[in-house]
Design a protein around this motif. Sequence first.
Motif, PDB file in Angstrom:
ATOM      1  N   UNK A 121       0.872  -1.186   0.000  1.00 44.21           N
ATOM      2  CA  UNK A 121       0.000   0.000   0.000  1.00 44.21           C
ATOM      3  C   UNK A 121       0.898   1.221   0.000  1.00 44.21           C
ATOM      4  N   UNK A 122       0.602   2.184  -0.865  1.00 44.25           N
ATOM      5  CA  UNK A 122       1.396   3.414  -0.918  1.00 44.25           C
ATOM      6  C   UNK A 122       0.488   4.622  -0.710  1.00 44.25           C
ATOM      7  N   UNK A 123       1.070   5.679  -0.146  1.00 43.59           N
ATOM      8  CA  UNK A 123       0.313   6.877   0.215  1.00 43.59           C
ATOM      9  C   UNK A 123       0.965   8.109  -0.409  1.00 43.59           C
ATOM     10  N   UNK A 124       0.686   8.392  -1.675  1.00 45.54           N
ATOM     11  CA  UNK A 124       1.285   9.569  -2.323  1.00 45.54           C
ATOM     12  C   UNK A 124       0.668  10.862  -1.798  1.00 45.54           C
ATOM     13  N   UNK A 125       1.414  11.943  -1.972  1.00 43.21           N
ATOM     14  CA  UNK A 125       0.941  13.271  -1.563  1.00 43.21           C
ATOM     15  C   UNK A 125       0.888  14.250  -2.730  1.00 43.21           C
ATOM     16  N   UNK A 126       1.519  13.907  -3.852  1.00 38.20           N
ATOM     17  CA  UNK A 126       1.582  14.839  -4.978  1.00 38.20           C
ATOM     18  C   UNK A 126       1.311  14.111  -6.291  1.00 38.20           C
ATOM     19  N   UNK A 127       1.003  14.900  -7.303  1.00 38.74           N
ATOM     20  CA  UNK A 127       0.790  14.336  -8.638  1.00 38.74           C
ATOM     21  C   UNK A 127       2.088  13.729  -9.173  1.00 38.74           C
ATOM     22  N   UNK A 128       3.213  14.328  -8.825  1.00 39.54           N
ATOM     23  CA  UNK A 128       4.498  13.800  -9.291  1.00 39.54           C
ATOM     24  C   UNK A 128       4.758  12.411  -8.707  1.00 39.54           C
ATOM     25  N   UNK A 129       4.425  12.227  -7.443  1.00 44.00           N
ATOM     26  CA  UNK A 129       4.604  10.907  -6.827  1.00 44.00           C
ATOM     27  C   UNK A 129       3.689   9.870  -7.468  1.00 44.00           C
ATOM     28  N   UNK A 130       2.449  10.263  -7.739  1.00 43.88           N
ATOM     29  CA  UNK A 130       1.510   9.337  -8.376  1.00 43.88           C
ATOM     30  C   UNK A 130       2.003   8.952  -9.770  1.00 43.88           C
ATOM     31  N   UNK A 131       2.486   9.939 -10.506  1.00 42.48           N
ATOM     32  CA  UNK A 131       3.021   9.656 -11.843  1.00 42.48           C
ATOM     33  C   UNK A 131       4.188   8.679 -11.765  1.00 42.48           C
ATOM     34  N   UNK A 132       5.106   8.918 -10.830  1.00 41.96           N
ATOM     35  CA  UNK A 132       6.291   8.056 -10.701  1.00 41.96           C
ATOM     36  C   UNK A 132       5.895   6.635 -10.307  1.00 41.96           C
ATOM     37  N   UNK A 133       4.939   6.505  -9.405  1.00 42.22           N
ATOM     38  CA  UNK A 133       4.466   5.175  -8.979  1.00 42.22           C
ATOM     39  C   UNK A 133       3.822   4.448 -10.155  1.00 42.22           C
ATOM     40  N   UNK A 153      -1.132   4.948 -18.103  1.00 41.67           N
ATOM     41  CA  UNK A 153       0.200   4.933 -18.716  1.00 41.67           C
ATOM     42  C   UNK A 153       1.184   5.838 -17.992  1.00 41.67           C
ATOM     43  N   UNK A 154       0.698   6.553 -16.959  1.00 42.77           N
ATOM     44  CA  UNK A 154       1.578   7.448 -16.210  1.00 42.77           C
ATOM     45  C   UNK A 154       1.690   8.831 -16.798  1.00 42.77           C
ATOM     46  N   UNK A 155       0.714   9.226 -17.621  1.00 37.87           N
ATOM     47  CA  UNK A 155       0.750  10.544 -18.272  1.00 37.87           C
ATOM     48  C   UNK A 155      -0.184  11.498 -17.529  1.00 37.87           C
ATOM     49  N   UNK A 156       0.322  12.646 -17.044  1.00 36.19           N
ATOM     50  CA  UNK A 156      -0.552  13.629 -16.397  1.00 36.19           C
ATOM     51  C   UNK A 156      -1.418  14.343 -17.426  1.00 36.19           C
ATOM     52  N   UNK A 157      -2.700  14.494 -17.130  1.00 40.33           N
ATOM     53  CA  UNK A 157      -3.620  15.177 -18.035  1.00 40.33           C
ATOM     54  C   UNK A 157      -4.470  16.176 -17.255  1.00 40.33           C
ATOM     55  N   UNK A 158      -5.027  17.125 -17.981  1.00 35.07           N
ATOM     56  CA  UNK A 158      -5.943  18.116 -17.417  1.00 35.07           C
ATOM     57  C   UNK A 158      -7.203  18.113 -18.270  1.00 35.07           C
ATOM     58  N   UNK A 159      -8.354  17.964 -17.636  1.00 34.56           N
ATOM     59  CA  UNK A 159      -9.616  17.928 -18.379  1.00 34.56           C
ATOM     60  C   UNK A 159     -10.519  19.071 -17.937  1.00 34.56           C
ATOM     61  N   UNK A 160     -11.445  19.452 -18.824  1.00 34.66           N
ATOM     62  CA  UNK A 160     -12.401  20.491 -18.491  1.00 34.66           C
ATOM     63  C   UNK A 160     -11.755  21.850 -18.392  1.00 34.66           C
ATOM     64  N   UNK A 161     -12.375  22.734 -17.627  1.00 36.11           N
ATOM     65  CA  UNK A 161     -11.863  24.092 -17.465  1.00 36.11           C
ATOM     66  C   UNK A 161     -12.337  24.658 -16.134  1.00 36.11           C
ATOM     67  N   UNK A 162     -11.976  25.904 -15.877  1.00 39.68           N
ATOM     68  CA  UNK A 162     -12.279  26.540 -14.600  1.00 39.68           C
ATOM     69  C   UNK A 162     -13.621  27.274 -14.639  1.00 39.68           C
ATOM     70  N   UNK A 163     -14.140  27.485 -15.837  1.00 41.35           N
ATOM     71  CA  UNK A 163     -15.365  28.265 -16.011  1.00 41.35           C
ATOM     72  C   UNK A 163     -16.563  27.338 -16.232  1.00 41.35           C
ATOM     73  N   UNK A 164     -17.756  27.866 -15.996  1.00 41.24           N
ATOM     74  CA  UNK A 164     -18.962  27.051 -16.148  1.00 41.24           C
ATOM     75  C   UNK A 164     -19.335  26.849 -17.610  1.00 41.24           C
ATOM     76  N   UNK A 165     -18.771  27.647 -18.490  1.00 41.02           N
ATOM     77  CA  UNK A 165     -18.941  27.439 -19.921  1.00 41.02           C
ATOM     78  C   UNK A 165     -17.602  27.040 -20.524  1.00 41.02           C
ATOM     79  N   UNK A 166     -17.625  26.039 -21.417  1.00 39.78           N
ATOM     80  CA  UNK A 166     -16.392  25.605 -22.055  1.00 39.78           C
ATOM     81  C   UNK A 166     -16.665  24.423 -22.963  1.00 39.78           C
ATOM     82  N   UNK A 167     -16.379  24.561 -24.266  1.00 40.45           N
ATOM     83  CA  UNK A 167     -16.674  23.484 -25.226  1.00 40.45           C
ATOM     84  C   UNK A 167     -15.467  23.197 -26.117  1.00 40.45           C
TER      85      UNK A 167
END
Length: 455
Positions: free
Chosen positions: A43-55, A172-186
């Motif tokens: 069992x592992x307990x990451x604290x950051x996105x970088x740790x999750x990616x590396x694992x 696959x260990x690739x960081x991604x970003x989905x969606x946006x910060x605003x309530x409208x976005x297509x």
Amino acid sequence: MLPIDFITQLHTLLPPERIYTDPVECYSYAYDNSRKIFPPEAVVFPLTIEEIQAITVLCNAHNIPLTPRGRGTGTSGGSLPEKGGVALSLERMVRIIQVDLANRVIVAEPGVLNQEIQEAVKPAGFFWPPDPSSAGFSTIGGNLATSAGGPHAVKYGTTRDHVLGLKAVTGAGIPIKTGCYTTKGVVGYDLTRLLIGSEGTLAIIVEATLKLTPLPEKLGGLVAHYRDSISCAAAIVSIMGISKGPSALEFLDAGALNLIRNRFPDLLPAHSQAMLMIEVDGSQHDISEISQTILAACRNPGLLHAEQTTDTAHLWKARKALSPLLRDIAPKKINEDIVVPVNTLPQFLDQLASLTRHYQIANVNFGHAGNGNIHVNLLIDPDNKEESIRAEKCLNEIFDLVIKLNGTLSGEHGVGSEKRAYIHKEIDPPTLTIMKGIKQLFDPNNILNPGKLFP
């Protein structure tokens, strides 16, 4: 047994206190609320996105299964490490990164509890609408993994309706970003809604941008009691046909009411065989108007009594006690969360009763009736082989009935391992092929929560 060089490399990524390999320590991460047990080897307990990616990259290099999990409150086996390997616990990623009231947004890590989100924004007059019964101890990550609902989904929708964007790490260990910060976005495909409800099979969610909703000015409550479930279901159909409907509409059958009576003896009328718990929200004028309209819709020949109530808190306490009470009498019950179109509820409950009588299976039903979402509980002893066989046949026919009525096999619990054998009833082969292709794209080595969702 995990390879020694894998364990050695794991210790280069995280400090020792955030890695468990002792079987005794790992056992706490071997189960969820389905009560099935599959111990991970680490069992592992990451604290950051970088740790999750590396694992994730390390697990890919060694072809080690990696199973994300929150607090293990799920009921469908979605977070069980069935293939062994590594359990990736996100419970220590507990930062609320930003509260942005002007944009009605809160940004949080996956280990933050649902209740902590509510407490962070309530003083400013906001809330996050998903409210599963486990809200006090389920994490945002878990809510996202199953697209959790709850009583107020009838008015406000489920988790998918209240997330603007995500940060995640693919299988696959690739960081991604989905969606946006605003309530409208297509711009681009809606990967946010794809990941929500994917049960950690595509990517590990590491940050969520959640959309907040203003708290209603006031709340009002109503209760209605019926001589049978079919009359009660007919009232649900009438209530949901009202344009200004309820903010919550909960159904409880005779079995559920008897459980509550055992715990709260003076709360319910002795002769009630089915009950609706109804909440309305808005201004005081709105509540008064909507309540009268709903009371009129409650009236049918099976109605025993309906009234407005001021003690909604006590009623909700009783309602939320149902699942624990059922666990007490049937620790390994079959707990389903099917959904049927609201207008088919009378037919569904009638035929469900016929099926459980035919197979001689004790049955308790309750749920979020305004969405047609019924928690069907088959109270069995899994050590009784003959009863288990009857229950399996009964469940198979229940699922066939749900599909026949144009419903779905799961409204908020997810598929996990518990329902995967049945999804061919709902998803046709071409669609299933596309879904498996998406899984392959996100997780080419099939290390991420392997074996879940698909038969």
